[in-house]
Design a protein around this motif. Structure first.
Motif, PDB file in Angstrom:
ATOM      1  N   GLN A  58       0.926  -1.655   0.033  1.00  0.00           N
ATOM      2  CA  GLN A  58      -0.110   0.381   0.109  1.00  0.00           C
ATOM      3  C   GLN A  58       0.665   0.899   0.192  1.00  0.00           C
ATOM      4  O   GLN A  58       1.638   1.034   0.613  1.00  0.00           O
ATOM      5  CB  GLN A  58      -1.186  -0.412   1.722  1.00  0.00           C
ATOM      6  N   TYR A 112      -2.908   3.647  -2.515  1.00  0.00           N
ATOM      7  CA  TYR A 112      -3.450   3.222  -3.567  1.00  0.00           C
ATOM      8  C   TYR A 112      -2.456   2.053  -3.375  1.00  0.00           C
ATOM      9  O   TYR A 112      -1.710   1.411  -2.331  1.00  0.00           O
ATOM     10  CB  TYR A 112      -2.285   4.022  -5.025  1.00  0.00           C
ATOM     11  N   SER A 113      -3.520   0.470  -3.811  1.00  0.00           N
ATOM     12  CA  SER A 113      -2.765  -0.577  -3.475  1.00  0.00           C
ATOM     13  C   SER A 113      -1.817  -1.408  -4.846  1.00  0.00           C
ATOM     14  O   SER A 113      -2.457  -1.092  -5.194  1.00  0.00           O
ATOM     15  CB  SER A 113      -4.282  -1.615  -3.763  1.00  0.00           C
ATOM     16  N   ALA A 170      -0.611  -3.834  -6.695  1.00  0.00           N
ATOM     17  CA  ALA A 170      -0.256  -5.595  -7.071  1.00  0.00           C
ATOM     18  C   ALA A 170      -0.486  -6.139  -8.684  1.00  0.00           C
ATOM     19  O   ALA A 170      -0.987  -5.299  -9.023  1.00  0.00           O
ATOM     20  CB  ALA A 170      -1.833  -6.509  -6.866  1.00  0.00           C
ATOM     21  N   ASN A 216       3.385  -7.410  -6.683  1.00  0.00           N
ATOM     22  CA  ASN A 216       4.314  -6.437  -6.164  1.00  0.00           C
ATOM     23  C   ASN A 216       5.449  -6.301  -6.976  1.00  0.00           C
ATOM     24  O   ASN A 216       6.562  -6.870  -5.829  1.00  0.00           O
ATOM     25  CB  ASN A 216       4.526  -6.841  -4.083  1.00  0.00           C
ATOM     26  N   ASP A 220       8.371  -6.111   0.724  1.00  0.00           N
ATOM     27  CA  ASP A 220       7.444  -5.606   0.856  1.00  0.00           C
ATOM     28  C   ASP A 220       6.982  -5.336  -0.852  1.00  0.00           C
ATOM     29  O   ASP A 220       5.823  -6.101  -1.466  1.00  0.00           O
ATOM     30  CB  ASP A 220       7.115  -4.192   0.873  1.00  0.00           C
TER      31      ASP A 220
END
Length: 331
Positions: free
Chosen positions: A2, A6-7, A9, A11, A219
């Motif tokens: 995150q 905004y997510s 994906a 990653n 992440d």
């Protein structure tokens, strides 16, 4: 991962690269699986914002969200103004460049040279974060040189300044892109921070991406040079991380179609003759790992206009595909 609202994906993100990550390449990488693709580095000096090069770099029309724009400079208020200007022109994430090792950038005390002055880093980050209402991210190296690996201190400054996510290239500035990236410093940075951390450097395969994620605890992973001529690497990495299975290499027919689409996008974006010239380096990257590399480049570099470049590329791949089929049938 995150970043603000905004997510991101998958990653797996595209590294900003000057002269490479223009709009056509960003759109292609996003279509082929990149969760985020930042723009080329844009200069913070407003005198250059209306040049042809800057106007191309600031063109984000039609890009899928989130639109990330990288800015570079040395003066806090000038960088803050550049951030505001780019947000007004469509940026949804502002990325600050403190990772570029290029001599012409570092000689102006921009890019990774900024890591030599931690007080200036703090002033720049605070000025930019306070100037805009969108997330601000930062890209750094592990340090200036092997005796000054101050990436962890810069990382703490970044978090304290309100930076939303941090990308770290696993080399010092003086290494440029030589040797092997080291991930211990990235792991230490990740362990010490609460904000998302992205690992960059030598991630050139799905298995390497999974390895770096595992050993650093970051992440997300960031891919740069390995995407040149291989934009499908993003879907390969994303698929492997999700399933543990390796996708087969794309067939020649798909490589041809991806390349032709990329060429057409470059021609449309830049026009003549610039689009043809810029396309030549991408053509070389697409062919760099193939035994027919030299012959392919000798053919397509003769093209002086978009139609010829498209026709020569199509003919070359069509013959290559036919030869491959004949070989397979004979076996």
């Amino acid at each position: 991962m995150q970043i603000g609202p905004y997510s991101i994906a998958p990653n797996v993100v595209l590294a900003p690269m000057a002269g490479v990550t223009d709009k056509p390449f960003r759109l292609l990488c996003k279509r082929l699986g990149a969760g985020l693709a930042a723009s080329e580095m844009t200069i913070s000096d407003p005198r250059f914002w209306t040049t042809r090069k800057s106007l191309h770099r600031m063109d984000h029309d039609g890009e899928p969200d989130p639109i990330s724009v990288q800015i570079a400079g040395t003066e806090p208020q000038q960088l803050a103004e550049a951030a505001r200007y780019n947000v007004d022109h469509g940026a949804q994430i502002i990325d600050i460049n403190m990772g570029c090792p290029a001599k012409k950038v570092c000689n102006a005390w921009a890019g990774s040279a900024l890591m030599r002055d931690e007080d200036l880093v703090a002033r720049i980050l605070s000025a930019v974060v306070n100037a805009v209402d969108v997330p601000v991210t930062l890209k750094i190296r592990t340090g200036w040189d092997c005796d000054h690996r101050n990436g962890p201190r810069i990382a703490h400054i970044a978090e304290d300044s309100g930076i939303a996510a941090l990308a770290v290239h696993g080399r010092t500035r003086d290494q440029h892109y030589t040797g092997q990236a080291e991930y211990e410093t990235i792991a230490a940075i990740k362990a010490a921070l609460r904000i998302p951390v992205i690992a960059n450097g030598d991630i050139d395969s799905p298995r390497k991406a999974a390895h770096v994620l595992a050993v650093t605890g970051v992440d997300a992973v960031m891919i740069g040079r390995a995407a040149q001529g291989r934009p499908w690497i993003f879907r390969e990495v994303a698929h492997y991380l999700a399933t543990g299975e390796a996708l087969p290499a794309p067939p020649l027919s798909e490589v041809r179609d991806i390349l032709l689409g990329h060429l057409q996008a470059l021609h449309a974006f830049y026009g003549e003759p610039q689009g043809v010239r810029i396309a030549r380096k991408h053509l070389g990257w697409y062919a760099k790992d193939r035994p027919e590399n030299a012959a392919f480049r000798a053919v397509v570099n003769r093209a002086e206009d978009p139609a010829s470049q498209i026709a020569l590329t199509t003919d070359y791949f069509d013959h290559l595909i036919a030869d491959t089929r004949q070989t397979a049938a004979a076996e």
